[in-house]
Design an enzyme around this catalytic site. Sequence first.
Site, PDB file in Angstrom:
ATOM      1  CE  LYS A 166      -2.765   5.837  -2.143  1.00  0.00           C
ATOM      2  NZ  LYS A 166      -3.128   7.266  -2.160  1.00  0.00           N
ATOM      3  CG  ASP A 202      -5.748  11.856  -1.476  1.00  0.00           C
ATOM      4  OD1 ASP A 202      -6.326  11.386  -0.471  1.00  0.00           O
ATOM      5  OD2 ASP A 202      -5.382  11.148  -2.433  1.00  0.00           O
TER       6      ASP A 202
END
Length: 468
Positions: A166, A202
């Site tokens: 990311k 997450d």
Amino acid sequence: MKNKVKYRSAPGVDVEVFLADAAEEFKISHVGIIEIIQNFHREMERGLGREESTLKMLPSFAGRPSGKETGDFLAIDLGGTNLRVLCISLEGNGRYSLKAAERFVIPPALMGGQGAALFDYIADCLKASVERNKINACIFQELAFTFSFPVEQLSISSGKLIQWTKGFTVAGVEGNDVVQLIAEALKRKGLEFIHVAALTNDTASTLAAGCYGDPACDMGVILGTGTNACYLERIARIRERPELTDWRGEMIVNTEWGNFDAGCDNRFDRMLDGASLNPKKQHFEKMVSGMYLGELARLVIVEMVEKGLLFEGINPAVFSVAYSLTTEQMAKTKEAMAFLNDFSMHDVSAADRRCVSEVFRIVSERSARLASAGIAAVVSWMDADIELLHTIAIDGSLFQKYPGYQACMRTLLSELYGERANRISFVPVSDGSGIGAAVVAAVADASHTSSSPLRVAPDKVFYRCDTE
Ligand code: ADP
Ligand code: MG
């Protein structure tokens, strides 16, 4: 007054041909989806046996939450774009109260700097939040750390970063225990009394938050900056992991599906990949997640402009720089295309607006179909004939905010499973990473001795569906 550039469309037919070709390039047929699911199962099998695989299938050392967990926890969630700090009391029976919830933007410089600077920033944010919200430091000492990057977990409270994703390239973190790094930063900031009780990501947190309120929840999915999924796997299916010999029942397994290779990349995907910070990695993420959809759409638009099919061949500033078009802009402008005005592109013809909108549709629908194919793959791995109810806890702005995205995901499930698709529910879980991280921390001690009954279907490995 500033001169306005007037954008008009090129003659229709070439534009239509281009858009039809682009739609074809981004299209994944029903057969293609089934092949993707079969391939996904093969990679899951290999990953669970620690063979070389695009799916890492990482054990999380966290079992299935019962919903009865209680306790007071601090939680930090390092996602991709934001850092969140939460303070949560779990009250059992799926109930909780949030004592604090704050969001901080991660300064871009820290995403490419030194490890200590990033972890110091996280500790500073935690400290500021605790002080601002007058959190009782005698009660809230257990910290659940949601760190949403691929981690080789060593225990519930330790794990090494395998590689950044990311857009992060922070030095001195890959290969190191991120719990140790955060603990050192906490110490530097005078917060050494805080104990890191659980390291999670997450995806696992989202699943745990889903399980906390719903016993049918068995999968967690992230569709935000990045994309990932985890699910509850039987320990017996996780092979070549001597460290799990004492475990019984189920464990959350993190697929790290962002790295899955769906094998259907087109030339725009290859352009994006070649110019990315991590070429040949995170294939699935680059086709699906919020970080990349804007860029894929931009690459298609730039080609249209270069061919003189859009904006009269003038490439406006917003489309000329890599990653200048965001997925958020795509999402917010589905109808009105207001962002064109924001970028001083006034007087764009209705035909050109329609073209841009069509490009957004092509790119976002493929993303939703692929995300849903991934869900179908994992659900059918757990339960080949979709005999049970499955709640999929999903977090991330792409899923929650992109107009039409969820409907497109549901359509794919119906294509695959007909009526039985109704046994699969999507539940948006906001705050999932915070609450779920606390649940993971609370369940941590008890989970490997858990006697909760298995809720799994018979052992059937490969995909079947009831079409044809
Ligand atoms: P994170 O992944 O960092 O936890 P989010 O779940 O909020 O954070 O996802 C952020 C990503 O979602 C951004 O990279 C952006 O591409 C995308 N995004 C942000 N807002 C929207 C929106 N309104 N609609 C669709 N996508 C969005
Ligand atoms: Mg997130």
